[in-house]
Design an enzyme around this catalytic site. Sequence first.
Site, short mmCIF file in Angstrom:
data_model
loop_
_atom_site.label_atom_id
_atom_site.label_comp_id
_atom_site.label_asym_id
_atom_site.label_seq_id
_atom_site.Cartn_x
_atom_site.Cartn_y
_atom_site.Cartn_z
N HIS A 17 -10.54 1.16 1.44
CA HIS A 17 -10.31 2.15 2.50
C HIS A 17 -11.51 1.98 3.43
CE1 HIS A 17 -8.78 6.01 4.23
NE2 HIS A 17 -9.98 5.91 4.78
N HIS A 30 2.94 14.61 1.89
CA HIS A 30 2.34 15.92 1.61
C HIS A 30 3.41 16.96 1.93
CE1 HIS A 30 -1.88 14.65 1.12
NE2 HIS A 30 -1.61 13.73 2.03
N HIS A 70 -4.74 -0.67 5.67
CA HIS A 70 -4.31 0.11 6.84
C HIS A 70 -5.28 0.00 8.02
CE1 HIS A 70 -6.98 2.89 4.80
NE2 HIS A 70 -6.08 3.33 3.97
N HIS A 120 1.58 5.38 -1.70
CA HIS A 120 1.24 6.56 -2.50
C HIS A 120 2.53 7.13 -3.08
CE1 HIS A 120 -2.90 6.61 -0.99
NE2 HIS A 120 -2.35 6.14 0.11
N HIS A 149 0.87 -1.20 0.00
CA HIS A 149 0.00 0.00 0.00
C HIS A 149 0.90 1.24 0.00
CE1 HIS A 149 -3.87 2.12 1.34
NE2 HIS A 149 -2.98 3.07 1.12
N ASP A 185 1.34 2.64 3.54
CA ASP A 185 0.48 3.81 3.34
C ASP A 185 1.32 5.08 3.40
OD1 ASP A 185 -1.84 5.20 2.79
OD2 ASP A 185 -2.47 5.32 4.88
N ASN A 228 -4.94 7.29 -6.21
CA ASN A 228 -5.65 8.53 -5.88
C ASN A 228 -4.88 9.78 -6.28
OD1 ASN A 228 -3.76 8.06 -3.81
ND2 ASN A 228 -4.96 9.18 -2.29
N LYS A 265 -9.24 -0.21 -6.10
CA LYS A 265 -9.35 0.39 -4.77
C LYS A 265 -10.69 1.06 -4.58
CE LYS A 265 -7.79 2.03 -0.82
NZ LYS A 265 -6.75 3.03 -0.57
N ALA A 267 -4.33 14.76 5.37
CA ALA A 267 -4.10 13.46 6.02
C ALA A 267 -3.01 12.72 5.27
CB ALA A 267 -5.39 12.65 6.01
N ARG A 289 2.47 9.48 -5.62
CA ARG A 289 2.22 10.79 -6.25
C ARG A 289 2.70 10.77 -7.71
NH1 ARG A 289 -1.08 10.81 -2.08
NH2 ARG A 289 -0.33 11.82 -0.21
C1 NCD Z 1 -3.59 9.08 1.92
C2 NCD Z 1 -3.08 10.13 0.92
O1 NCD Z 1 -2.58 11.20 1.35
O2 NCD Z 1 -3.13 9.87 -0.28
N1 NCD Z 1 -3.67 9.68 3.22
C3 NCD Z 1 -3.68 9.03 4.40
O3 NCD Z 1 -3.87 9.68 5.44
N2 NCD Z 1 -3.49 7.74 4.49
C4 NCD Z 1 -4.88 8.52 1.46
C5 NCD Z 1 -5.31 7.28 2.22
O4 NCD Z 1 -4.74 6.21 2.06
O5 NCD Z 1 -6.25 7.39 3.03
ZN ZN Z 2 -3.35 5.06 1.51
#
Ligand code: NCD
Ligand code: ZN
Length: 349
Positions: A137, A252, A175, A16, A14, A248, A42, A100, A264, A18
């Site tokens: 999720h 950011h 998660h 991200h 899992h 996860d 996402n 997802k 988040a 970007r």
């Molecule tokens: C994730 C994100 O920033 O893409 N943020 C998070 O708090 N985990 C999205 C997600 O997996 O919920």
């Molecule tokens: Zn995530």
Amino acid sequence: MNEILTLTRPDDWHLHLRDGAEMNSVLPHTARQFARAIVMPNLKPPVVDTAQAQAYRERILAALPPGLDFTPLMTLYLTDSLAPAEIERATASGVLFAAKLYPAGATTNAENGVTRLEKIYPVLAAMEREDMPLLVHGEATAAEIDVFDRERRFIDDSLLPLQRDFPGLRIVFEHITTADAADLVREGPATLAATITPQHLLYNRNAILAGGIHPHFYCLPVLKRERHRQALIAVATSGHPRFFLGTDSAPHAIGAKESDCGCAGIYSAHAAVELYAEVFDQAGALDRLEGFASFHGADFYGLPRNTSLIQLRRETWRVPESYAFGATRVKPLKAGESMAWRLMAADEA
Ligand code: NCD
Ligand code: ZN
């Protein structure tokens, strides 16, 4: 003292990554430790069809530093309007490994998510037929539901009905953060698995709220109370084959987190394996880390286990305060703190 831990190269189930310059900044952190990662869809706009997933995959491969052997496993972002035929195209492509489910509004970039499960029942039937895993999720999103109850409510309102209506569908409860989810998966059928992040194993909700508000500990699902953290440690270190590593890691920019309405997401890719090693070490379960990090996920997805190795050395090092993140910076988990294990470079052994 020269204590070394050797593991089959792990996978991150899992992640991200970007896109663009931001992806270029974070991808090497993942690729130096993991052989593969399930890449979350996402983006803005989200990855909603096979062609977009293929194009995203090409951008990831092009951004990979030379010498790093890493395979991105792509996913589709389910929307109310996805056509069931897209699932067949996706599985036939050979590069898509899951789809997802973001309940609409549940988290970062989930505004295009699914508004009512019934709307995607034909798609879920196609996934069950094609044996494509559904990644969820797992948070209910109705405004009146307490933020800390959202995972438990998702189990009752969505997950149990999904299992009843699609008994052959493989589901990864992503998660997980509660004892309720840990119990459900531990006692559940062979079609149900869960990923667990480093932050939910290392911290409880006091990290966000005690002594001031700490936005870098804010992620979704939000950290829970200590009893839940203990339940997650118990299942992660138990050797149970349906719990596996999923960071996860969700970077950011610092300014987007330290904000009136902070995003988040917690960034952990800089030291993912080392963070999990600390958890397993503290639990006296280092011998179970390899199953959790390197075997259980591959087995559940029906993919071959990796054959190459990584090595960690028991050695104190200090996590930087921040890392480059495109034109900005990202603050990593344990910024400025010391770690007990360090991933060795491939030529260091
Ligand atoms: C994730 C994100 O920033 O893409 N943020 C998070 O708090 N985990 C999205 C997600 O997996 O919920
Ligand atoms: Zn995530």
